[in-house]
Design a protein around this motif. Sequence first.
Motif, mmCIF file in Angstrom:
data_model
loop_
_atom_site.group_PDB
_atom_site.id
_atom_site.type_symbol
_atom_site.label_atom_id
_atom_site.label_comp_id
_atom_site.label_asym_id
_atom_site.label_seq_id
_atom_site.Cartn_x
_atom_site.Cartn_y
_atom_site.Cartn_z
ATOM 1 N N ARG A 58 0.831 -1.204 0.000
ATOM 2 C CA ARG A 58 0.000 0.000 0.000
ATOM 3 C C ARG A 58 0.863 1.251 0.000
ATOM 4 O O ARG A 58 2.011 1.233 0.451
ATOM 5 C CB ARG A 58 -0.899 0.046 1.251
ATOM 6 N N ASP A 60 0.072 5.551 1.015
ATOM 7 C CA ASP A 60 -0.916 6.548 1.428
ATOM 8 C C ASP A 60 -1.513 7.213 0.191
ATOM 9 O O ASP A 60 -0.840 7.381 -0.829
ATOM 10 C CB ASP A 60 -0.275 7.643 2.279
ATOM 11 N N ASP A 62 -1.963 10.283 -0.234
ATOM 12 C CA ASP A 62 -1.226 11.520 -0.526
ATOM 13 C C ASP A 62 0.164 11.270 -1.104
ATOM 14 O O ASP A 62 0.808 12.212 -1.584
ATOM 15 C CB ASP A 62 -1.087 12.352 0.757
ATOM 16 N N THR A 63 0.654 10.036 -1.039
ATOM 17 C CA THR A 63 2.007 9.718 -1.471
ATOM 18 C C THR A 63 2.022 9.278 -2.936
ATOM 19 O O THR A 63 1.210 8.448 -3.351
ATOM 20 C CB THR A 63 2.619 8.613 -0.589
ATOM 21 N N THR A 156 2.349 2.176 9.273
ATOM 22 C CA THR A 156 1.495 3.199 8.665
ATOM 23 C C THR A 156 2.025 4.592 8.978
ATOM 24 O O THR A 156 2.337 4.906 10.127
ATOM 25 C CB THR A 156 0.055 3.058 9.194
ATOM 26 N N HIS A 157 2.157 5.432 7.959
ATOM 27 C CA HIS A 157 2.594 6.825 8.088
ATOM 28 C C HIS A 157 3.987 6.946 8.721
ATOM 29 O O HIS A 157 4.342 7.989 9.267
ATOM 30 C CB HIS A 157 1.598 7.649 8.904
ATOM 31 N N ASP A 173 2.241 18.360 4.722
ATOM 32 C CA ASP A 173 1.665 17.215 5.430
ATOM 33 C C ASP A 173 0.527 17.725 6.321
ATOM 34 O O ASP A 173 0.749 18.274 7.402
ATOM 35 C CB ASP A 173 2.723 16.511 6.281
#
Length: 230
Positions: A58, A60, A62-63, A156-157, A173
């Motif tokens: 996966r 994000d 936004d990435t 995650t993140h 961010d």
Amino acid sequence: MTAEEIQARVLHRDGLILVIDKPAGLAVHAGPSGAPNLEECFDDLRYGLPRPPSLAHRLDADTAGVLVLGRHPKALAKLGRLFSGRDTEKTYWAVVEGEPPADEGVFDMPLLKVNTRSGWSVKVSPDGQPSVTRYKVLGRAPGMTWLELNPETGRTHQIRVHCAAAGCPVIADRLYGRAEPNNQLHLQSHGIVLPLSKSKPSIVVTAPPPAHMLAALKACGFSPEPSPTP
């Protein structure tokens, strides 16, 4: 995206996998909001196989950048073993506000996912899971730094929280730094190394920097490679 647009983002294709250049701002799979997502485009990436490819990991929403897909169940199982065993090498580029504590080093901070009434987020906590990110400064400009980051764990993140906790949040961010109207997260999955076969060299794939990061990268010293002359 149209079939032509998603196919133009294929960086690598063989009998087992596809590697695509994911655009920023697009979720990889369907969510509760019903917003457009990348999986809706996968039928256009069958290339003659009876079923569309599936996500091997996966990113994000936004990435931007490198995302690996398995073309059939056997390939997905193999990729799952690679990713779970940390046999892959992932490289990210980020442009951050300020600068990290040194020209290169390690962010070693346990991360905990926290659920709240308004949603969830991730924070540094002694109760969290071990989380390690290696980083190196590639360039600087007034008020910002271009980093290469190699996560050794896959929380995650992870990169976003590690950078923010080190005092250098990723530009734009909205969760862990400062939201910037009309600007997107300056974080890219830049490259990956996949040792898919013991008898063949590893597959190495990199993605070009996304358009929304180019101005900041160039300010920090990035110079695009010239296009080959015909």
